[in-house]
Design a protein around this motif. Structure first.
Motif, PDB file in Angstrom:
ATOM      1  N   THR A  33       0.810  -1.228   0.000  1.00  9.24           N
ATOM      2  CA  THR A  33       0.000   0.000   0.000  1.00  9.24           C
ATOM      3  C   THR A  33       0.842   1.277   0.000  1.00  9.24           C
ATOM      4  O   THR A  33       0.319   2.356   0.262  1.00  9.24           O
ATOM      5  CB  THR A  33      -0.931   0.028   1.228  1.00  9.24           C
ATOM      6  OG1 THR A  33      -0.144   0.021   2.424  1.00  9.24           O
ATOM      7  CG2 THR A  33      -1.867  -1.179   1.230  1.00  9.24           C
ATOM      8  N   ARG A  34       2.129   1.169  -0.287  1.00  5.93           N
ATOM      9  CA  ARG A  34       2.974   2.368  -0.304  1.00  5.93           C
ATOM     10  C   ARG A  34       2.923   3.049  -1.666  1.00  5.93           C
ATOM     11  O   ARG A  34       3.083   2.398  -2.694  1.00  5.93           O
ATOM     12  CB  ARG A  34       4.420   2.005   0.039  1.00  5.93           C
ATOM     13  CG  ARG A  34       5.393   3.182  -0.053  1.00  5.93           C
ATOM     14  CD  ARG A  34       6.795   2.802   0.390  1.00  5.93           C
ATOM     15  NE  ARG A  34       6.819   2.477   1.819  1.00  5.93           N
ATOM     16  CZ  ARG A  34       7.916   2.118   2.478  1.00  5.93           C
ATOM     17  NH1 ARG A  34       9.067   2.021   1.845  1.00  5.93           N
ATOM     18  NH2 ARG A  34       7.860   1.844   3.762  1.00  5.93           N
ATOM     19  N   SER A  36       5.003   6.177  -3.483  1.00  2.00           N
ATOM     20  CA  SER A  36       6.167   7.016  -3.236  1.00  2.00           C
ATOM     21  C   SER A  36       6.694   7.609  -4.524  1.00  2.00           C
ATOM     22  O   SER A  36       6.387   7.150  -5.626  1.00  2.00           O
ATOM     23  CB  SER A  36       7.266   6.203  -2.543  1.00  2.00           C
ATOM     24  OG  SER A  36       7.588   5.063  -3.319  1.00  2.00           O
ATOM     25  N   SER A  43       2.009   8.253   0.397  1.00  2.00           N
ATOM     26  CA  SER A  43       0.912   7.620   1.129  1.00  2.00           C
ATOM     27  C   SER A  43       1.360   6.239   1.595  1.00  2.00           C
ATOM     28  O   SER A  43       2.039   5.523   0.867  1.00  2.00           O
ATOM     29  CB  SER A  43      -0.331   7.500   0.238  1.00  2.00           C
ATOM     30  OG  SER A  43      -1.346   6.780   0.915  1.00  2.00           O
ATOM     31  N   ARG A  44       0.955   5.889   2.811  1.00  2.00           N
ATOM     32  CA  ARG A  44       1.254   4.564   3.347  1.00  2.00           C
ATOM     33  C   ARG A  44       0.042   3.639   3.300  1.00  2.00           C
ATOM     34  O   ARG A  44       0.123   2.497   3.727  1.00  2.00           O
ATOM     35  CB  ARG A  44       1.738   4.684   4.798  1.00  2.00           C
ATOM     36  CG  ARG A  44       3.052   5.438   4.945  1.00  2.00           C
ATOM     37  CD  ARG A  44       3.508   5.437   6.395  1.00  2.00           C
ATOM     38  NE  ARG A  44       4.728   6.212   6.576  1.00  2.00           N
ATOM     39  CZ  ARG A  44       5.961   5.730   6.413  1.00  2.00           C
ATOM     40  NH1 ARG A  44       6.119   4.467   6.065  1.00  2.00           N
ATOM     41  NH2 ARG A  44       7.016   6.488   6.607  1.00  2.00           N
ATOM     42  N   ASP A  45      -1.077   4.141   2.814  1.00  2.30           N
ATOM     43  CA  ASP A  45      -2.314   3.368   2.845  1.00  2.30           C
ATOM     44  C   ASP A  45      -3.067   3.515   1.532  1.00  2.30           C
ATOM     45  O   ASP A  45      -4.256   3.812   1.508  1.00  2.30           O
ATOM     46  CB  ASP A  45      -3.186   3.837   4.019  1.00  2.30           C
ATOM     47  CG  ASP A  45      -4.289   2.843   4.342  1.00  2.30           C
ATOM     48  OD1 ASP A  45      -4.132   1.653   4.007  1.00  2.30           O
ATOM     49  OD2 ASP A  45      -5.309   3.265   4.909  1.00  2.30           O
ATOM     50  N   TYR A  46      -2.366   3.289   0.421  1.00  2.12           N
ATOM     51  CA  TYR A  46      -2.945   3.463  -0.910  1.00  2.12           C
ATOM     52  C   TYR A  46      -3.154   2.082  -1.549  1.00  2.12           C
ATOM     53  O   TYR A  46      -2.196   1.348  -1.770  1.00  2.12           O
ATOM     54  CB  TYR A  46      -2.018   4.308  -1.781  1.00  2.12           C
ATOM     55  CG  TYR A  46      -2.583   4.600  -3.153  1.00  2.12           C
ATOM     56  CD1 TYR A  46      -3.422   5.681  -3.353  1.00  2.12           C
ATOM     57  CD2 TYR A  46      -2.289   3.772  -4.229  1.00  2.12           C
ATOM     58  CE1 TYR A  46      -3.956   5.933  -4.602  1.00  2.12           C
ATOM     59  CE2 TYR A  46      -2.811   4.024  -5.478  1.00  2.12           C
ATOM     60  CZ  TYR A  46      -3.638   5.108  -5.666  1.00  2.12           C
ATOM     61  OH  TYR A  46      -4.175   5.358  -6.903  1.00  2.12           O
TER      62      TYR A  46
END
Length: 224
Positions: A33-34, A36, A43-46
């Protein structure tokens, strides 16, 4: 975040990794879910996976996220047209062909999206379709796409070794693992890739498709 940057690559605005494994009565599709760009985490929750409106199909994509969203929008609209014309949902193999046609239509200015489509075929068996950026695709027993795919595919080859599609008579490409073993294998390869790929991490989203429905599971990965 512009595609015109001189050193732009398909992974600059997403990175991450997608993996799919097909079994006798299931299909496992997983992605981290990263999101970059370079050394910055946006986002860490994508979520990189969407459940297609086609029966029993999940599309997971890595690459340039503006192109991924545009591709998903086109597929959704074309599937809706199909529903109105034929009064039924697309099968997973039909969605695979539609995705191939959609990517090939844009081959001279392609979507920078690297896709894995997983689901169940008409017989209820797992099926995985893997793509390049211009629509060439193949039905396989397992596949990986994204920035961590070069780390994961050798390990999957070692563990699963799907038969060559050139064999005569043709052999089924589904993997011999049980559902629980396939999920454990996916968790293992992502844990390994996260240690070595800065674009893969944070969380692992796992979708398990079976005849009686879909199940979603989330596992934490490294966050640095």
């Amino acid at each position: 975040m512009t595609k015109q940057h001189a050193n732009w690559s398909p992974y600059d605005n997403n990175g991450g990794t997608c993996v799919a494994i097909a079994g006798s009565d299931y299909c496992v599709i997983a992605a981290d879910t990263r999101m970059s760009t370079g050394y910055s985490i946006l986002s860490r929750d994508y979520s990189k996976s969407i459940i297609c409106k086609a029966d029993k199909a999940v599309l997971s994509s890595s690459g340039f996220q503006a192109d991924v969203k545009a591709l998903q929008k086109v597929l959704t609209s074309r599937h809706m047209i199909y529903q109105h014309q034929h009064n039924k949902q697309m099968s997973c193999p039909a969605m695979a062909q539609l995705l191939s046609n959609t990517l090939y239509y844009k081959r001279f200015f392609p979507y920078y999206a690297f896709n894995v489509l997983g689901g169940l075929d008409e017989e209820g068996k797992g099926c995985v379709f893997t793509y390049d950026a211009v629509g060439s695709y193949e039905k396989v027993g397992y596949s990986a796409q994204g920035s961590g795919s070069t780390l994961i595919m050798p390990f999957l080859d070692n563990q699963l070794k799907s038969p060559s599609p050139l064999l005569l008579p043709a052999q089924d490409s589904i993997t011999p693992l049980s559902e629980a073993e396939a999920v454990d294998l996916v968790k293992t390869v992502f844990a390994s890739a996260t240690e070595r790929d800065i674009y893969t991490g944070d969380k692992l989203e796992i979708m398990v498709l079976k005849a009686d429905g879909a199940r979603r599971e989330v596992m934490d990965l490294r966050k640095d």
